[in-house]
Scaffold this motif. Structure first.
Motif, PDB file in Angstrom:
ATOM      1  N   LEU A 260      26.919  54.069  56.778  1.00  0.00           N
ATOM      2  CA  LEU A 260      27.391  52.405  56.975  1.00  0.00           C
ATOM      3  C   LEU A 260      26.578  51.974  58.155  1.00  0.00           C
ATOM      4  CD1 LEU A 260      29.257  50.155  56.262  1.00  0.00           C
ATOM      5  CD2 LEU A 260      30.784  51.257  57.600  1.00  0.00           C
ATOM      6  N   TRP A 261      26.691  52.591  59.247  1.00  0.00           N
ATOM      7  CA  TRP A 261      26.124  51.959  60.582  1.00  0.00           C
ATOM      8  C   TRP A 261      24.541  51.800  60.261  1.00  0.00           C
ATOM      9  CZ3 TRP A 261      22.417  54.077  63.980  1.00  0.00           C
ATOM     10  CH2 TRP A 261      22.404  53.237  65.067  1.00  0.00           C
ATOM     11  N   LYS A 262      24.018  52.522  59.495  1.00  0.00           N
ATOM     12  CA  LYS A 262      22.474  52.567  59.072  1.00  0.00           C
ATOM     13  C   LYS A 262      22.322  51.262  58.098  1.00  0.00           C
ATOM     14  CE  LYS A 262      19.946  55.321  61.327  1.00  0.00           C
ATOM     15  NZ  LYS A 262      18.869  55.307  62.137  1.00  0.00           N
ATOM     16  N   GLY A 263      23.525  50.766  57.475  1.00  0.00           N
ATOM     17  CA  GLY A 263      22.942  49.845  56.499  1.00  0.00           C
ATOM     18  C   GLY A 263      23.503  49.943  55.134  1.00  0.00           C
ATOM     19  N   MET A 264      24.008  51.277  54.906  1.00  0.00           N
ATOM     20  CA  MET A 264      24.225  51.491  53.549  1.00  0.00           C
ATOM     21  C   MET A 264      25.795  51.046  53.110  1.00  0.00           C
ATOM     22  SD  MET A 264      22.379  55.228  52.864  1.00  0.00           S
ATOM     23  CE  MET A 264      23.282  55.239  51.171  1.00  0.00           C
ATOM     24  N   LEU A 265      25.995  49.711  52.910  1.00  0.00           N
ATOM     25  CA  LEU A 265      27.187  49.001  53.056  1.00  0.00           C
ATOM     26  C   LEU A 265      28.335  49.557  52.134  1.00  0.00           C
ATOM     27  CD1 LEU A 265      26.356  45.267  53.850  1.00  0.00           C
ATOM     28  CD2 LEU A 265      26.835  47.170  55.467  1.00  0.00           C
TER      29      LEU A 265
ATOM     30  N   VAL B  87      35.781  65.493  55.982  1.00  0.00           N
ATOM     31  CA  VAL B  87      35.027  65.166  57.335  1.00  0.00           C
ATOM     32  C   VAL B  87      33.727  64.812  57.206  1.00  0.00           C
ATOM     33  CG1 VAL B  87      34.617  66.374  59.383  1.00  0.00           C
ATOM     34  CG2 VAL B  87      36.771  66.582  58.544  1.00  0.00           C
ATOM     35  N   ILE B  88      32.822  65.595  56.585  1.00  0.00           N
ATOM     36  CA  ILE B  88      31.521  65.045  56.355  1.00  0.00           C
ATOM     37  C   ILE B  88      31.272  63.679  55.657  1.00  0.00           C
ATOM     38  CG2 ILE B  88      29.193  65.756  55.045  1.00  0.00           C
ATOM     39  CD1 ILE B  88      30.078  67.634  57.702  1.00  0.00           C
ATOM     40  N   LEU B  89      32.013  63.576  54.671  1.00  0.00           N
ATOM     41  CA  LEU B  89      31.824  62.372  53.874  1.00  0.00           C
ATOM     42  C   LEU B  89      32.143  61.267  54.791  1.00  0.00           C
ATOM     43  CD1 LEU B  89      33.217  63.124  50.354  1.00  0.00           C
ATOM     44  CD2 LEU B  89      30.715  62.795  51.028  1.00  0.00           C
ATOM     45  N   THR B  90      33.408  61.331  55.434  1.00  0.00           N
ATOM     46  CA  THR B  90      34.005  60.326  56.186  1.00  0.00           C
ATOM     47  C   THR B  90      33.074  59.820  57.333  1.00  0.00           C
ATOM     48  OG1 THR B  90      36.339  60.947  55.711  1.00  0.00           O
ATOM     49  CG2 THR B  90      36.039  59.511  57.525  1.00  0.00           C
ATOM     50  N   PHE B  91      32.515  60.975  58.301  1.00  0.00           N
ATOM     51  CA  PHE B  91      32.053  60.685  59.378  1.00  0.00           C
ATOM     52  C   PHE B  91      30.506  60.561  59.032  1.00  0.00           C
ATOM     53  CE2 PHE B  91      36.230  62.069  60.553  1.00  0.00           C
ATOM     54  CZ  PHE B  91      36.516  60.912  61.511  1.00  0.00           C
ATOM     55  N   GLY B  92      30.105  61.335  58.101  1.00  0.00           N
ATOM     56  CA  GLY B  92      28.503  61.096  57.641  1.00  0.00           C
ATOM     57  C   GLY B  92      28.567  59.953  57.229  1.00  0.00           C
TER      58      GLY B  92
ATOM     59  N   THR C 169      28.150  59.891  69.381  1.00  0.00           N
ATOM     60  CA  THR C 169      28.998  60.576  70.004  1.00  0.00           C
ATOM     61  C   THR C 169      30.358  60.505  69.058  1.00  0.00           C
ATOM     62  OG1 THR C 169      28.289  59.761  72.138  1.00  0.00           O
ATOM     63  CG2 THR C 169      30.563  60.287  72.097  1.00  0.00           C
ATOM     64  N   LEU C 170      30.596  59.510  68.323  1.00  0.00           N
ATOM     65  CA  LEU C 170      31.896  59.494  67.478  1.00  0.00           C
ATOM     66  C   LEU C 170      31.766  60.235  66.582  1.00  0.00           C
ATOM     67  CD1 LEU C 170      33.801  56.639  66.305  1.00  0.00           C
ATOM     68  CD2 LEU C 170      32.560  57.604  64.481  1.00  0.00           C
ATOM     69  N   VAL C 171      30.546  60.619  65.714  1.00  0.00           N
ATOM     70  CA  VAL C 171      30.406  61.469  64.430  1.00  0.00           C
ATOM     71  C   VAL C 171      30.400  62.865  64.957  1.00  0.00           C
ATOM     72  CG1 VAL C 171      28.616  62.115  62.997  1.00  0.00           C
ATOM     73  CG2 VAL C 171      29.003  59.631  63.282  1.00  0.00           C
TER      74      VAL C 171
ATOM     75  N   VAL D 154      33.891  56.191  52.646  1.00  0.00           N
ATOM     76  CA  VAL D 154      34.677  56.450  53.875  1.00  0.00           C
ATOM     77  C   VAL D 154      36.045  56.307  53.721  1.00  0.00           C
ATOM     78  CG1 VAL D 154      35.008  55.706  56.140  1.00  0.00           C
ATOM     79  CG2 VAL D 154      32.683  55.772  55.379  1.00  0.00           C
ATOM     80  N   MET D 155      36.400  55.159  53.073  1.00  0.00           N
ATOM     81  CA  MET D 155      37.859  54.768  52.722  1.00  0.00           C
ATOM     82  C   MET D 155      38.645  56.083  51.868  1.00  0.00           C
ATOM     83  SD  MET D 155      39.901  52.198  53.569  1.00  0.00           S
ATOM     84  CE  MET D 155      41.426  51.607  53.086  1.00  0.00           C
TER      85      MET D 155
END
Length: 168
Positions: free
Chosen positions: A125-130, A115-120, A74-76, A136-137
């Motif tokens: 990140l949520w999937k584990g790619m820390l 936009v793609i880099l930030t929200f993708g 929903t956020l993405v 994102v920053m």
């Protein structure tokens, strides 16, 4: 059709409409940034904590839990759609400004890449790619800077009065 500098020839009513739109849009944009600052501490570890939670950190001031897949989608989805519209509309106005073509192309395209880099990146990140938290920053910062420069150029050229068009 030449559009470079066309903004200077717009009638006063259209300039006022564009200025009002850009100002109100910017209030919304920067309010969103305030929200980001409040929820993620505007740093890579805060971003990670916001989406992955901190329930293992006994010293945390505020307990956060990992977002669900539905929350992340929903956020993405919402941010990519809404921000692409924001940058498209801002870009339509920016096209009419008098500006170096390379800078103009950068300011027109960069926000979409960010936009793609930030929200993708948030999803990855949520999937584990820390490590993506740094992407994102950086992309969020670049998107904000690009938007700010574009808005400044638009507003500056809206108030600019070209003497050769005063007689028309």
């Amino acid at each position: 059709m030449i559009v470079n500098g066309l903004i200077e020839t717009f009638p006063k009513e259209l300039k006022l409409l564009i200025a009002a739109f850009v100002i109100v849009l910017s209030v919304g944009f920067y309010t969103g940034l305030l929200f980001v600052g409040e929820t993620s501490s505007a740093n890579p570890n805060g971003i990670e904590e916001q989406y992955l939670g901190n329930e293992d950190d006994e010293e945390a001031d505020v307990m956060r839990f990992k977002k669900s897949e539905q929350e992340m989608l929903t956020l993405v989805h919402g941010h990519i759609l809404s921000m692409s519209i924001i940058f498209f509309l801002t870009g339509l106005v920016l096209v009419t400004t008098r500006l170096n073509s390379k800078l103009k192309i950068f300011l027109l395209i960069e926000p979409f890449v960010s936009v793609i880099l930030t929200f993708g990146g948030l999803f990855l990140l949520w999937k584990g790619m820390l490590w993506v938290k740094y992407v994102v920053m950086f992309s969020g910062l670049l998107m904000t800077l690009s938007y700010t420069v574009a808005v400044f150029i638009i507003l500056k050229q809206l108030v600019k009065s070209s003497s050769r068009y005063k007689q028309l």
